[in-house]
Design a protein around this motif. Sequence first.
Motif, PDB file in Angstrom:
ATOM      1  N   THR A 291      -4.884   3.235   8.207  1.00 33.07           N
ATOM      2  CA  THR A 291      -5.899   2.203   8.175  1.00 33.07           C
ATOM      3  C   THR A 291      -5.122   0.794   8.420  1.00 33.07           C
ATOM      4  O   THR A 291      -6.051   0.215   9.118  1.00 33.07           O
ATOM      5  N   ILE A 292      -3.933   0.503   8.165  1.00 33.63           N
ATOM      6  CA  ILE A 292      -3.223  -0.817   8.368  1.00 33.63           C
ATOM      7  C   ILE A 292      -3.135  -0.808   9.900  1.00 33.63           C
ATOM      8  O   ILE A 292      -3.317  -1.940  10.469  1.00 33.63           O
ATOM      9  N   LEU A 293      -2.805   0.095  10.673  1.00 32.52           N
ATOM     10  CA  LEU A 293      -2.537  -0.056  11.853  1.00 32.52           C
ATOM     11  C   LEU A 293      -3.932  -0.169  12.768  1.00 32.52           C
ATOM     12  O   LEU A 293      -3.825  -1.032  13.869  1.00 32.52           O
ATOM     13  N   GLU A 294      -4.854   0.063  12.165  1.00 36.22           N
ATOM     14  CA  GLU A 294      -6.320  -0.124  12.749  1.00 36.22           C
ATOM     15  C   GLU A 294      -6.774  -1.358  12.726  1.00 36.22           C
ATOM     16  O   GLU A 294      -7.885  -1.901  13.212  1.00 36.22           O
ATOM     17  N   THR A 295      -6.026  -2.321  11.843  1.00 35.36           N
ATOM     18  CA  THR A 295      -6.255  -3.694  11.854  1.00 35.36           C
ATOM     19  C   THR A 295      -5.600  -4.726  12.233  1.00 35.36           C
ATOM     20  O   THR A 295      -5.181  -5.830  11.667  1.00 35.36           O
ATOM     21  N   VAL A 296      -4.878  -4.314  13.343  1.00 37.57           N
ATOM     22  CA  VAL A 296      -3.769  -5.259  13.945  1.00 37.57           C
ATOM     23  C   VAL A 296      -4.249  -6.814  14.101  1.00 37.57           C
ATOM     24  O   VAL A 296      -3.466  -7.579  14.503  1.00 37.57           O
TER      25      VAL A 296
ATOM     26  N   SER B  29       0.781  -1.164  -0.030  1.00 38.57           N
ATOM     27  CA  SER B  29      -0.083   0.002   0.008  1.00 38.57           C
ATOM     28  C   SER B  29       0.681   1.395  -0.137  1.00 38.57           C
ATOM     29  O   SER B  29       1.924   1.036   0.355  1.00 38.57           O
ATOM     30  N   ALA B  30       0.215   2.443  -0.380  1.00 41.76           N
ATOM     31  CA  ALA B  30       1.055   3.638  -0.264  1.00 41.76           C
ATOM     32  C   ALA B  30       1.221   4.231   0.922  1.00 41.76           C
ATOM     33  O   ALA B  30       0.481   3.719   2.074  1.00 41.76           O
ATOM     34  N   LEU B  31       1.987   4.980   1.396  1.00 38.21           N
ATOM     35  CA  LEU B  31       2.345   5.329   2.747  1.00 38.21           C
ATOM     36  C   LEU B  31       1.371   6.054   3.470  1.00 38.21           C
ATOM     37  O   LEU B  31       1.034   5.664   4.720  1.00 38.21           O
ATOM     38  N   SER B  32       0.286   6.571   2.732  1.00 37.90           N
ATOM     39  CA  SER B  32      -0.721   7.351   3.285  1.00 37.90           C
ATOM     40  C   SER B  32      -1.688   6.561   3.938  1.00 37.90           C
ATOM     41  O   SER B  32      -2.662   6.805   4.389  1.00 37.90           O
TER      42      SER B  32
ATOM     43  N   TYR C 181       4.102  -5.601   5.927  1.00 35.17           N
ATOM     44  CA  TYR C 181       3.614  -4.490   5.116  1.00 35.17           C
ATOM     45  C   TYR C 181       4.752  -3.886   4.256  1.00 35.17           C
ATOM     46  O   TYR C 181       5.719  -3.161   4.752  1.00 35.17           O
ATOM     47  N   LEU C 182       4.438  -3.788   2.875  1.00 35.78           N
ATOM     48  CA  LEU C 182       5.258  -3.085   2.086  1.00 35.78           C
ATOM     49  C   LEU C 182       4.624  -1.844   1.431  1.00 35.78           C
ATOM     50  O   LEU C 182       3.563  -1.952   0.939  1.00 35.78           O
ATOM     51  N   ILE C 183       5.667  -0.857   1.339  1.00 38.28           N
ATOM     52  CA  ILE C 183       5.115   0.465   0.781  1.00 38.28           C
ATOM     53  C   ILE C 183       5.242   0.376  -0.786  1.00 38.28           C
ATOM     54  O   ILE C 183       6.484  -0.191  -1.301  1.00 38.28           O
ATOM     55  N   LYS C 184       4.284   1.042  -1.217  1.00 39.34           N
ATOM     56  CA  LYS C 184       4.554   1.079  -2.915  1.00 39.34           C
ATOM     57  C   LYS C 184       5.232   2.303  -3.055  1.00 39.34           C
ATOM     58  O   LYS C 184       5.208   3.329  -2.357  1.00 39.34           O
ATOM     59  N   PRO C 185       5.863   2.325  -4.339  1.00 35.61           N
ATOM     60  CA  PRO C 185       6.020   1.311  -5.459  1.00 35.61           C
ATOM     61  C   PRO C 185       6.734   0.158  -4.851  1.00 35.61           C
ATOM     62  O   PRO C 185       7.563   0.266  -4.011  1.00 35.61           O
ATOM     63  N   ILE C 186       6.303  -1.039  -5.102  1.00 38.39           N
ATOM     64  CA  ILE C 186       6.957  -2.354  -4.717  1.00 38.39           C
ATOM     65  C   ILE C 186       8.376  -2.446  -5.092  1.00 38.39           C
ATOM     66  O   ILE C 186       8.494  -2.375  -6.303  1.00 38.39           O
TER      67      ILE C 186
END
Length: 258
Positions: free
Chosen positions: A95-100, A88-91, A107-112
Amino acid sequence: MEEINILQNIKVLYVEDEPITRNQVFRFLKNRIGKLVLAENGEDGIKNFIQHKPDIVITDVVMPDMSGIEMMRKIREQGYKCPFIITSALSDSKTILETVDLKIEKYLIKPIEVDALMETLKEVIVEGLEYSNDLLVVNDKVILTEDKKNEIELQIRNLYSKYLKRVTGKGAKQIQVLIRGKEIEILSKENLTTLEENFLLAGNYFKGIEVLRKTIYENTKKDIEKQIGNLINRNVVMKKMEICPKEKYERIILKITC
């Protein structure tokens, strides 16, 4: 028995709605893993997951029909525990932290970056195999089969024999090495020096010899840890040491940490 390359024996589901990114990752992974299944969105991802039962899922977060997080939640609700790598993009990090609670593995930052993706795949698969099947993976990719285990045990025995001669002045009459999962046990017998043997004959000096040898091994253990670690390309630490001069044996336990 042949070595088993873990990446050639896994099935990966890759979910990405953006065609250029999807094709780029497909071209990189298709000849490096056993089977790659593509999905264009969340609904397609769930359908392909149920059909193919992948070993690992790589998914984008932001997709038009269903987010990667929601797709993962639906898959988890059906009882599947397959590991997930989120891209996903850094922004989107909030959202991801809310789904622990969904236990995202990576978790990989785009661009991959494809090299980072490959290393992440190896890491996740290795952790899963070793945790669930009591296996050991060496050199980042090879499952330690019985034949390979015997070969490495012999190499460790040779390394340890040389180590003993260097730090104590004498090797052992017998050295046994046993690898069990992520634990390495080394048992050496009858390795007291002539001086130590004479001390034992002169009186009850067992404790003194034990303390002396423990001190020597504690001060030099980084050497044998490094040698064995380099051999299997893993980090190795000494966790336990038994020095028994009266019974004429020594045992050390090494743990493979990562």
